[in-house]
Write an enzyme that holds these catalytic residues in place. Structure first.
Site: not given
Ligand code: UN1
Length: 498
Positions: A174, A227-228, A230-232, A249, A283, A384
């Site tokens: 998804k 994802g975030s 909150t959703v995690g 993650e 992230c 974040e």
């Molecule tokens: C992400 O931001 O979800 O290390 C992954 C990094 C990239 C992957 C980021 N190779 O910034």
């Protein structure tokens, strides 16, 4: 204008809902990329059934044979890199150089993990008993529900799907509703490479239908989500009653620490790339910069001047350095945090406004934004934002920097700029994150080392690297007794013959 379909059991098919949703270019709302299926829980259930059936034979295909198909897929992605990157820039906005990097990560991950088709090492150990053999083997787990974000629309699906497949699992993907085209492109290549029907299924749509079904259906054994936070948490809670293996993650509030002996030019470059690359929508983004008071002014002046000079616009234009936010909602979040920063008393020293005139009129653009004199406890230093907003925080010492660096709920990535090897190693040890950099920004993790974070960033698993296989396989310990008699293990050793 194309209407794209779900892939279920090898057939591209319409949703039971009869409804679709639009995918538009965040740099130009008038650019309609396509329509995608607004899927229902019944669509997902059919995809899960197909994956479940396909598992019966896919798990028995020798791993090196599975890997052959993956090598072929990597080759096809590489051949189409430019077109795939253009589609990706059009649907999510990051500049072409970065979407090419995203596709390259998918290529690298696919080649790297395909190699694991010949390397799914277990252990062979001596048995306690004579004429007995002891070993452990990796086994696939079953159907994997893969839920992926919009910021790395091909890289992250590859990080999850390729290790799942090489281990012998089947998949229902998804993708984020903002980036379904890159997911369709990726899955089409897997099909073309010869992945059998039902082994990979794609269902587009929202979290409340597609995501909810994937995280609760009894036939799904593994859920991997990026994802975030909150959703995690929602994913973890809904997957818990059926005891799925869940890999999460999630968010980050990553820090670059600049010591008084740092090479400031290098540090400024790192903060620009780390803070404003992918419009801050990583992230791993360097959204906090902690600077020693003795170099604070010198650093800030240069950082602000460079940020103000960044060219913001349509990522398809090669002269553009920073693209739009991915959506109106994301832009609203950025603007809301700029307001929060102001009201908290942080000093706005660069940007702070959406860009709405001329070439920016039809997209979700925002100036690269820097707050200075930020206190570590302010919300802009804690939460974040996922946008082009960097908080610069003064510190008085190395220890102070470490304390501030660790003082958030997240633990993905951190970095230090220093020429002092002792400080570099101490910081590497003491920053409680999953990734650490010295004299480089917090972004840019490579596919062959583990990727993931501590605290509210993750739940103890890692993806990428060879440990990616740990999420998608489980161990079976095997004992083979060829003595031809009853041998009793775990008896008192005094019973052993002399
Ligand atoms: C992400 O931001 O979800 O290390 C992954 C990094 C990239 C992957 C980021 N190779 O910034």
């Amino acid at each position: 204008m194309t209407t794209y379909r779900n892939l279920i059991d090898g057939v591209w098919s319409d949703s039971d809902s009869g409804e679709t949703f639009e995918n538009r270019n965040p740099a130009d709302r008038d650019d309609l990329i396509g329509r995608f299926q607004k899927s229902t829980r019944s669509d997902v259930q059919r995809a899960i059934d197909a994956a479940h059936r396909a598992y019966a034979s896919w798990r028995l295909v020798p791993a090196p044979r599975r890997a052959e198909l993956l090598f072929r897929a990597a080759q096809l992605i590489a051949e189409r890199k430019d077109a795939l990157a253009r589609d990706m820039t059009r649907e999510m906005g990051k500049v072409l150089a970065e979407t090419r990097g995203d596709v390259q990560e998918a290529i690298d991950m696919t080649f790297f993990i395909a190699g694991e088709g010949r390397r799914q090492y277990g252990q062979t150990v001596p048995s306690e008993l004579p004429d007995k053999f002891a070993m452990s083997i990796r086994q696939p787990i079953g159907v994997c529900g893969i839920i992926t974000p919009w910021n790395f629309p091909m890289a992250i699906p590859s990080w999850k799907i390729i290790p799942a497949l090489v281990c012998g699992n089947t998949v229902v993907l998804k993708p984020a509703m903002l980036t379904p085209l890159s997911a369709v492109n990726f899955v089409e290549i897997l099909v073309e490479a010869g992945i059998p029907s039902g082994v990979v299924n794609l269902v587009t749509g929202g979290g409340e239908d597609v995501g909810a079904e994937l995280t609760t259906a009894p036939q799904v054994s593994v859920v991997s989500f990026t994802g975030s936070t909150t959703v995690g948490r929602t994913v973890a809670l809904s997957a818990a009653p059926s005891f799925k293996k869940v890999h999460l993650e999630m968010g980050g509030k990553n820090v670059i620490m600049i010591m008084e002996d740092a090479n400031l030019d290098l540090a400024v470059d790192g903060c620009l790339w780390g803070g404003f690359g992918t419009t801050g929508q990583r992230c791993t983004a360097a959204s906090r910069v902690v600077v020693h008071e003795n170099v604070y002014r010198a650093f800030l002046d240069r950082f602000v001047a460079r940020a103000r000079g960044l060219t913001v616009g349509d990522g398809l234009d090669p002269s553009v350095q920073m693209g739009p936010s991915v959506s109106q909602a994301q832009l609203d979040t950025v603007m809301r945090y700029v307001e929060i920063g102001r009201s908290e008393g942080a000093r706005l020293v660069a940007g702070g406004h959406p860009l709405t005139a001329g070439a920016h009129a039809k997209g979700y653009f925002h100036e690269p934004t820097i707050f200075a004199d930020v206190a570590p406890t302010m919300r802009i230093a804690q939460e974040e934002i996922f946008g082009p907003v960097v908080s610069v925080i003064p510190c008085t010492s190395f220890d102070d920097a470490i304390r501030i660096g660790n003082g958030v709920q997240y633990g993905l990535s951190a970095s230090i700029y220093t020429q002092d090897v002792n400080k570099a190693f101490a910081a590497m040890r003491d920053l409680y994150t999953g990734i650490f950099y010295v004299n480089a920004p917090t972004i840019g993790a490579e596919v062959h080392l583990p990727f993931g974070g501590t605290k509210s960033t993750g739940n103890g698993h890692r993806e990428a690297g060879t440990v990616a296989l740990d999420v998608f396989s489980e161990w079976k310990s095997v004992y083979i007794d060829f003595s031809g008699r009853l041998q009793r293990a775990q008896i008192d050793t005094t019973e052993l013959p002399a």
